[in-house]
Write an enzyme that holds these catalytic residues in place. Structure first.
Site, PDB file in Angstrom:
ATOM      1  N   THR A 121      36.665   0.307 -37.275  1.00  0.00           N
ATOM      2  CA  THR A 121      35.751   0.737 -38.330  1.00  0.00           C
ATOM      3  C   THR A 121      35.978  -0.013 -39.638  1.00  0.00           C
ATOM      4  O   THR A 121      37.071  -0.489 -39.932  1.00  0.00           O
ATOM      5  CB  THR A 121      35.887   2.254 -38.598  1.00  0.00           C
ATOM      6  OG1 THR A 121      37.240   2.548 -38.935  1.00  0.00           O
ATOM      7  CG2 THR A 121      35.490   3.069 -37.392  1.00  0.00           C
ATOM      8  N   CYS A 125      27.413  -0.440 -44.226  1.00  0.00           N
ATOM      9  CA  CYS A 125      28.102   0.842 -43.997  1.00  0.00           C
ATOM     10  C   CYS A 125      28.316   1.623 -45.294  1.00  0.00           C
ATOM     11  O   CYS A 125      28.886   1.087 -46.253  1.00  0.00           O
ATOM     12  CB  CYS A 125      29.443   0.555 -43.317  1.00  0.00           C
ATOM     13  SG  CYS A 125      30.537   1.982 -43.271  1.00  0.00           S
ATOM     14  N   TRP A 132      32.527  -4.928 -35.076  1.00  0.00           N
ATOM     15  CA  TRP A 132      32.192  -5.789 -36.221  1.00  0.00           C
ATOM     16  C   TRP A 132      32.666  -7.228 -36.025  1.00  0.00           C
ATOM     17  O   TRP A 132      33.794  -7.467 -35.623  1.00  0.00           O
ATOM     18  CB  TRP A 132      32.832  -5.244 -37.497  1.00  0.00           C
ATOM     19  CG  TRP A 132      32.384  -3.861 -37.850  1.00  0.00           C
ATOM     20  CD1 TRP A 132      33.072  -2.706 -37.627  1.00  0.00           C
ATOM     21  CD2 TRP A 132      31.159  -3.480 -38.483  1.00  0.00           C
ATOM     22  NE1 TRP A 132      32.346  -1.628 -38.091  1.00  0.00           N
ATOM     23  CE2 TRP A 132      31.171  -2.070 -38.617  1.00  0.00           C
ATOM     24  CE3 TRP A 132      30.044  -4.182 -38.950  1.00  0.00           C
ATOM     25  CZ2 TRP A 132      30.117  -1.356 -39.211  1.00  0.00           C
ATOM     26  CZ3 TRP A 132      29.004  -3.474 -39.534  1.00  0.00           C
ATOM     27  CH2 TRP A 132      29.049  -2.080 -39.657  1.00  0.00           C
ATOM     28  N   TYR A 189      24.479  12.180 -40.811  1.00  0.00           N
ATOM     29  CA  TYR A 189      24.906  11.768 -39.461  1.00  0.00           C
ATOM     30  C   TYR A 189      24.840  12.951 -38.504  1.00  0.00           C
ATOM     31  O   TYR A 189      24.492  12.798 -37.336  1.00  0.00           O
ATOM     32  CB  TYR A 189      26.340  11.211 -39.499  1.00  0.00           C
ATOM     33  CG  TYR A 189      26.423   9.790 -40.029  1.00  0.00           C
ATOM     34  CD1 TYR A 189      26.489   8.707 -39.162  1.00  0.00           C
ATOM     35  CD2 TYR A 189      26.416   9.544 -41.393  1.00  0.00           C
ATOM     36  CE1 TYR A 189      26.555   7.413 -39.642  1.00  0.00           C
ATOM     37  CE2 TYR A 189      26.480   8.245 -41.890  1.00  0.00           C
ATOM     38  CZ  TYR A 189      26.543   7.177 -41.011  1.00  0.00           C
ATOM     39  OH  TYR A 189      26.600   5.894 -41.483  1.00  0.00           O
TER      40      TYR A 189
END
Ligand SMILES: N[C@@H](CCC(=O)N[C@@H](CS)C(=O)NCC(=O)O)C(=O)O
Length: 307
Positions: free
Chosen positions: A111, A44, A77, A175
């Site tokens: 996140t 990330c 995750w 993005y």
């Protein structure tokens, strides 16, 4: 800075004395060695910032780090890289557990990066801009003696403006290209991205780093997108006017940083590619991960020392 309700955050995340007083309903956590864990993922770019800054400032001994694997289970995750699939400090299989420890009703994003309070197992903050900001300003007493000044006073205003443009058009811009829901939105995001890439190319033609002759937070933020550019964004997000390797100043700059301790050693191209091409099923339904490009080009001579 304002409280962003859809993220678990405390602004400021850490204060040296533990008394922020900025948001009465949001607790603050005192800076304390060996109390918190940075949970990141090498895949990330937002987490990559925090990994780099932690290393540049020499905070490894006071702030431990857990790394989630590049792909997800249905609840985001996981710690599948760790023996037994469990983070050895938090005892969690999934980052979601830390979000639920903070808010049992949490049903929003899970996140990275996230700072987790180890004693309670709860997320302190997942607000990526304030994480690196706090590591610099609030954790100062714990920096290594020769830590770089990532936020120099004498160019702060210009640096903030550069970071804002880089964030909107490049960090987030890729993005916006990749996830645009219409041709018009994509065209617009693409044009904005490339006009800023051209601006950066020009800016970096006669200066080694974004703010001149020293590395700042602005470079950390741009680097994490450039490192992913040819491997992912060029193809997967359709940012394909040209490759990074075709922009001489930006490519030299990116390699210069990559070859600087604390930058390239945080990059794992296999994890990066697996994350994007596998997790984003909507834009890559086959889940096939491309083999290229050859990462060895990152180690070629960049010649930027002459600047
Ligand atoms: N969305 C976060 C920024 C960090 C972020 O987007 N991280 C991504 C990975 S690059 C993430 O964890 N996404 C959730 C997921 O992959 O399940 C925010 O706006 O605060």
């Amino acid at each position: 800075m304002t409280y962003v309700p859809d993220r678990i955050t405390s602004k400021p995340g850490h204060t040296q004395d533990g008394y922020g007083g900025h948001e009465l309903d949001v607790p603050t956590w005192p800076v304390e060695p060996d109390r918190y864990r940075l949970v990141a993922a090498r895949a990330c770019p937002w987490a990559n910032r925090a990994i780099i800054v932690r290393g540049l400032l020499g905070l490894e001994d006071v702030l431990s780090m857990g790394l989630a694997g590049p792909t997800h289970d249905e609840r985001s995750w996981t710690f599948d890289l760790d023996p037994g699939g469990v983070d050895p400090v938090l005892g969690y299989e999934r980052l979601q557990q830390a979000y639920l420890a903070r808010d049992p009703g949490w049903d929003k994003g899970i996140t990275v990066p996230a700072i987790v309070d180890v004693p309670s197992g709860a997320v302190v903050t997942s607000d990526f801009p304030s994480i690196t900001h706090d590591l610099f300003f609030e954790w100062r007493d714990h920096h290594r003696p020769d830590a770089p000044d990532l936020w120099p006073d004498d160019c702060r205003e210009e640096m903030e403006a550069v970071m804002k443009r880089v964030f909107t058009d490049v960090n987030n811009g890729v993005y916006r290209c990749g996830f645009s829901g219409s041709q018009e939105a994509y065209d617009e995001a693409y044009d904005v991205l490339w006009s800023t890439m051209d601006w950066l190319e020009e800016r970096l033609t006669d200066r080694r780093y974004l703010m001149g002759d020293r590395i700042t937070e602005a470079d950390v933020r741009l680097f994490t997108t450039l490192a992913r550019f040819d491997a992912v964004y060029h193809n997967h997000f359709k940012c394909n006017r040209n490759k990074l390797t075709e922009m001489p100043a930006l490519w030299g700059y990116a390699r210069d940083l990559f070859q600087t301790p604390g930058f390239g050693d945080t990059i794992d191209f296999d994890q990066i590619k697996r994350h994007y091409y596998v997790v984003h099923e909507d834009i890559n339904p086959t889940g096939i991960v491309p083999k290229g490009p050859d990462p060895s080009v990152w180690l070629t001579a960049h010649g930027r020392d002459r600047l």
